[in-house]
Design an enzyme around this catalytic site. Structure first.
Site, mmCIF file in Angstrom:
data_model
loop_
_atom_site.group_PDB
_atom_site.id
_atom_site.type_symbol
_atom_site.label_atom_id
_atom_site.label_comp_id
_atom_site.label_asym_id
_atom_site.label_seq_id
_atom_site.Cartn_x
_atom_site.Cartn_y
_atom_site.Cartn_z
ATOM 1 N N GLU A 191 0.817 -1.219 0.000
ATOM 2 C CA GLU A 191 0.000 0.000 0.000
ATOM 3 C C GLU A 191 0.854 1.273 0.000
ATOM 4 O O GLU A 191 0.467 2.283 0.586
ATOM 5 C CB GLU A 191 -0.960 -0.007 1.196
ATOM 6 C CG GLU A 191 -1.979 -1.134 1.143
ATOM 7 C CD GLU A 191 -2.958 -1.105 2.303
ATOM 8 O OE1 GLU A 191 -2.614 -0.538 3.359
ATOM 9 O OE2 GLU A 191 -4.074 -1.633 2.154
ATOM 10 N N GLU A 220 -6.818 -7.542 -0.890
ATOM 11 C CA GLU A 220 -7.470 -7.370 0.415
ATOM 12 C C GLU A 220 -8.930 -6.980 0.229
ATOM 13 O O GLU A 220 -9.237 -5.838 -0.106
ATOM 14 C CB GLU A 220 -6.757 -6.298 1.258
ATOM 15 C CG GLU A 220 -5.381 -6.703 1.725
ATOM 16 C CD GLU A 220 -4.784 -5.740 2.741
ATOM 17 O OE1 GLU A 220 -5.546 -4.938 3.332
ATOM 18 O OE2 GLU A 220 -3.556 -5.792 2.949
#
Length: 852
Positions: free
Chosen positions: A184, A253
């Protein structure tokens, strides 16, 4: 038999799909549509299970429960700070036995995605980066910084070589089909300027140079180079598109719930919405989807980050913190996975045809060269059900739902129609029982031993300094605790002494929490929270004429785990003043402060299962209550049975707990506000955010603390508690997590087709009657039917009631089919129930039963 319709046939089909031949797994490539393993396209359902958030004894069960749920890949991060304890000092034992975990996944016949990172975020302490790295001179995390890159590459290479040595990459015949570098970073790259862009490119290049023989991924990396696959993290990723048209669409995710912070409410995500998000992803060309988390587990010890992340990392996941399937979420997603797998051949080998069926209704149809056809029909209207025409047939679509048609004709699954059972789960209290291994075997009452911490500096001071030091830079996270102590002299002429009034202590802190002692008495406690760690408070305190000792115990509650330059976020005191003196406010901030790192009990190792014989514990039949800074020890038996165990700390304040030297973790039964907003029933319709479906207003964020069964011995278990504020240890108890009942409700219009798994093309057979399936835990049976109604029952599990339309035979029919059985199925047939009741209504059957 006829009862083994959709669900039972689906189970057979899904399990047959999971019988991979990993011994021959070798070549992993990809194109725009999917991963290609040994020349075969794969549509993959993945489940995140973090090995350090459970224990090795639980790993096989967790993996098998995931596999039974229709999962074919396990995903995990690699936790750098748990493995490299100091530079070059590696640990891979106990909960950190990564090789053992990967091999358990391999033995189960599943693939594995290894997210090496090595930065992970993950609500894990310091984002998984070792704290020692912050103190290597010149280091700045996650940017074009030579010390950081040196240690990051060194650890990444170590993990890669470890996997290679054990032949665990798919290119070697192992289960690992993907690896991830960084995590991320796209959210934060711009804060680091051009150095951030160079770092991202370097990270990808460094990873690819490891030559692992399988692709590398970078999630949420918006400028990922072509050498890696960029992937999506979100509640919804149906609209995500990879940077390159030559890359498959991967969702690393999908958050089926959310994490908790101490003092906050309990977030939930409805199973209907989770299923909707997954179905939409595959409808729009997705090929790999991973649940983060599928089993959240526990932040044992001091591993939680945040700060303020709870010890529980349950995450409202399909497998709960204790390792039990969470119904109906687990069951509903299992059915979804089976329905999607029926579409696999058409999905991966055909290009989609998009059809608009209304303003918020659409179909995506996949047809391949063999004639296989699969369709997804969705209704993204957040309020209204719709009926649409598709291929000359009518289909009713609940609001915010997707229907799956593996043969482009028959709906085998709709995301909004939950037919999976709900379980009634209880925490059954078990008083602490004195162990037969305790020194006085004749005692029936539990024997306690205590050790009371000295307020302020114990032993010799670590140092004295004018003004304040940063808490984290001082402790370097070897402990949560740092003492700041000073003194103030009060003249007998102060007016507040004569009036009998109290001056006011005013403290400001960068976080996270604080206990303030004046003359060894606890005068106040304060903290920040998961949204805003810094805090300030004012509190009247008692001062006497002469010298007054001020001792402030500053505490961290997990270090920052993400954000730009997050490693520089500090904690600890910034201002201490006392208001109300004759001459106004006295500022103690620049005083000479004496510092002590940690607790004496930590230094003595009171929590260890051995080495405590030389400690002067004080034995007592009545342990002190509401006393701060107190260590408690008791030797207890294991709770009966084999159910998972939680430690009930509702009557304690805040502190740490251990069993047999194993770190249970931080406990803090901090209640959320009664004035917060909570829901009685969550509306799954519409986009989900973490604040949509809170429960638990006015209740402790975490009452029970998971103790794995494998940590217990039959007797002689050493339970150690360190209590900071004061509580009642006599009310501490174990609790068995027990499934005591099951519920289900199914309507006549729910999809129910006989599947034909022998056909690759996703054929379905004839429509059967809808049915309820009830299943009690092993070694239990359905002993009582508490409620049963066929007709128009209302309510939910635990609060069902009969509607205007009710078949009086309902109870007797269900009892005949289910009593004294571990599992049963009840079809909604004319043979079982009266169909002439309320002919204009869609009837359903609702059942609640007791398992014992």
């Amino acid at each position: 038999m006829k009862l083994s319709s959709f669900l039972l046939q689906l189970t057979v089909f899904v399990l047959s799909c999971l019988a991979f031949s990993l011994a021959n797994a070798g070549n992993v490539t990809y194109d725009h549509r999917s991963l290609i393993i040994n020349g075969q396209r794969k549509l993959l359902i993945s489940a995140a299970i973090h090995y350090p958030r459970s224990v090795p004894a639980m790993w096989p069960g967790l993996v098998q429960t995931a596999k039974k749920g229709g999962v074919d890949v396990i995903e995990t991060y690699v936790f750098w700070n748990g493995h490299e304890l100091s530079p070059g000092n590696y640990y891979f034992g106990g909960r950190y036995d990564l090789v053992k975990f990967v091999k358990i996944v391999q033995e189960a016949g599943l693939y594995l995605i290894l997210r090496i990172g090595p930065f992970v975020a993950a609500e894990w302490n310091f984002g998984g980066v070792p704290v020692w790295l912050h103190y290597v001179p010149g280091t700045v995390f996650r940017t074009d910084n030579e010390p950081f890159k040196h240690y990051m590459e060194k650890f990444t290479t170590f993990i890669v070589n470890l996997m290679k040595q054990e032949k665990l990459f798919a290119s070697q015949g192992g289960p690992i089909i993907l690896a991830q570098v960084e995590n991320e970073y796209g959210y934060y790259e711009s804060a680091y300027g051009e150095a951030g862009k160079r770092y991202a490119m370097w990270a990808a290049s460094m990873a690819v140079s490891q030559n692992i023989g399988v692709p590398w991924i970078m999630c949420q990396q918006f400028d990922a180079p072509d050498t890696v696959i960029d992937t999506c993290n979100s509640f919804y990723c149906d609209q995500f598109k990879p940077l390159s048209p030559n890359k498959p669409k991967i969702w690393t995710e999908n958050w089926p719930g959310w994490f908790k912070t101490f003092g906050s409410r309990d977030p939930h995500r409805p199973p209907e919405d989770v299923a909707f998000s997954v179905a939409r992803f595959f409808q729009k060309g997705g090929s790999v989807q991973n649940y983060y988390m599928y089993h959240g587990g526990t932040n044992f010890g001091r591993t939680s980050g945040g700060p303020f992340i709870t010890t529980s990392y349950d995450y409202d996941a399909p497998i709960d913190e204790y390792g039990l399937p969470r119904f109906p979420k687990w069951g509903h997603l299992k059915e979804l996975h089976g329905a999607i797998k029926l579409c696999e051949h058409a999905l991966l080998n055909g290009e989609p045809t998009h059809m608009s069926l209304g303003p918020s209704q659409e179909a995506d149809v996949y047809t391949d060269s063999t004639g296989a056809c699969a369709a997804f029909i969705s209704n993204t209207d957040e309020k209204n059900d719709k009926t649409v025409e598709f291929r000359n047939a009518s289909y009713h679509l609940p609001a915010w739902s997707v229907s799956i048609l593996p043969d482009c004709k028959n709906v085998v699954f709709n995301t909004a129609k939950v037919r999976a059972q709900t379980t009634v789960v209880e925490m059954v209290a078990e008083d602490l029982q004195p162990s037969v291994a305790s020194p006085d075997k004749g005692m029936k009452a539990l024997k306690w031993e205590i050790f009371v911490e000295k307020v302020g500096v114990w032993g010799e001071a670590d140092f004295i300094k004018n003004g304040f030091v940063d808490h984290i830079n001082t402790t370097k996270d070897i402990t949560d605790y740092l003492w700041y102590t000073t003194s103030i002299f009060v003249s007998e002429n102060e007016a507040f002494l004569k009036k009998g009034s109290q001056p006011v202590l005013f403290i400001e802190s960068k976080g996270h929490a604080l206990h303030a002692f004046v003359n060894e008495k606890l005068e106040a406690s304060a903290s920040g929270n998961g949204t805003n760690p810094p805090f300030k408070f004012k509190k009247p305190v008692s001062l006497k004429a002469g010298k007054n000792e001020i001792a402030l115990l500053s505490m961290t509650v997990g270090l920052q785990n993400a954000g730009s330059f997050y490693e520089w976020v500090g904690a600890g005191l910034t201002s201490v003043k006392i208001e109300g003196f004759n001459n106004g406010t006295v500022d103690l901030s620049s005083n000479a402060w004496t510092y002590k790192i940690g607790l004496q009990g930590e230094h003595l190792g009171l929590y260890k299962s051995d080495g405590m014989d030389n400690v002067n514990w004080l034995s007592t039949p009545e342990p002190p209550k509401e006393q701060p800074l107190t260590w408690y020890k008791a030797i207890v038996d294991a709770p009966p049975g084999d159910e998972p165990i939680g430690l009930d700390m509702i009557h304690m304040g805040k502190g740490l707990a251990w069993l047999n030297g194993e770190e249970i973790g931080r406990y803090w039964p901090w209640k959320s506000s009664v004035h917060d907003k909570c829901v009685k029933e969550c509306d799954y319709r519409g986009k989900f955010m973490p604040d949509k479906c809170f429960t638990g207003c006015g209740e402790p964020t975490q009452r029970w603390y998971h103790i794995p069964r494998s940590w217990f011995k039959p007797s002689g278990n050493i339970l150690v508690i360190f209590e900071e504020k004061g509580g009642d240890p006599t009310k501490i108890s174990f609790s068995r997590r027990k499934t005591s009942g099951v519920c289900a409700d199914v309507a006549e219009d729910y999809p129910s087709f006989e599947l034909e798994p022998e056909h690759e093309n996703g054929n379905v057979g004839t429509k059967n009657n809808a049915a309820i399936l009830l299943n009690c835990p092993k070694h239990t049976r359905i002993s009582t039917v508490k409620f049963a109604s066929f007709g128009t029952p209302t309510g939910t599990c635990g609060s069902y009631s009969k509607g205007e339309c009710h078949d009086p035979k309902s109870i007797s029919v269900v009892e005949k089919m289910c009593l004294n059985k571990n599992e049963c199925a009840i079809e909604l047939t004319e043979e079982n129930f009266s169909k002439v009741l309320c002919p204009d209504a869609t009837k359903k059957l609702a059942v609640e039963a007791v398992c014992s």
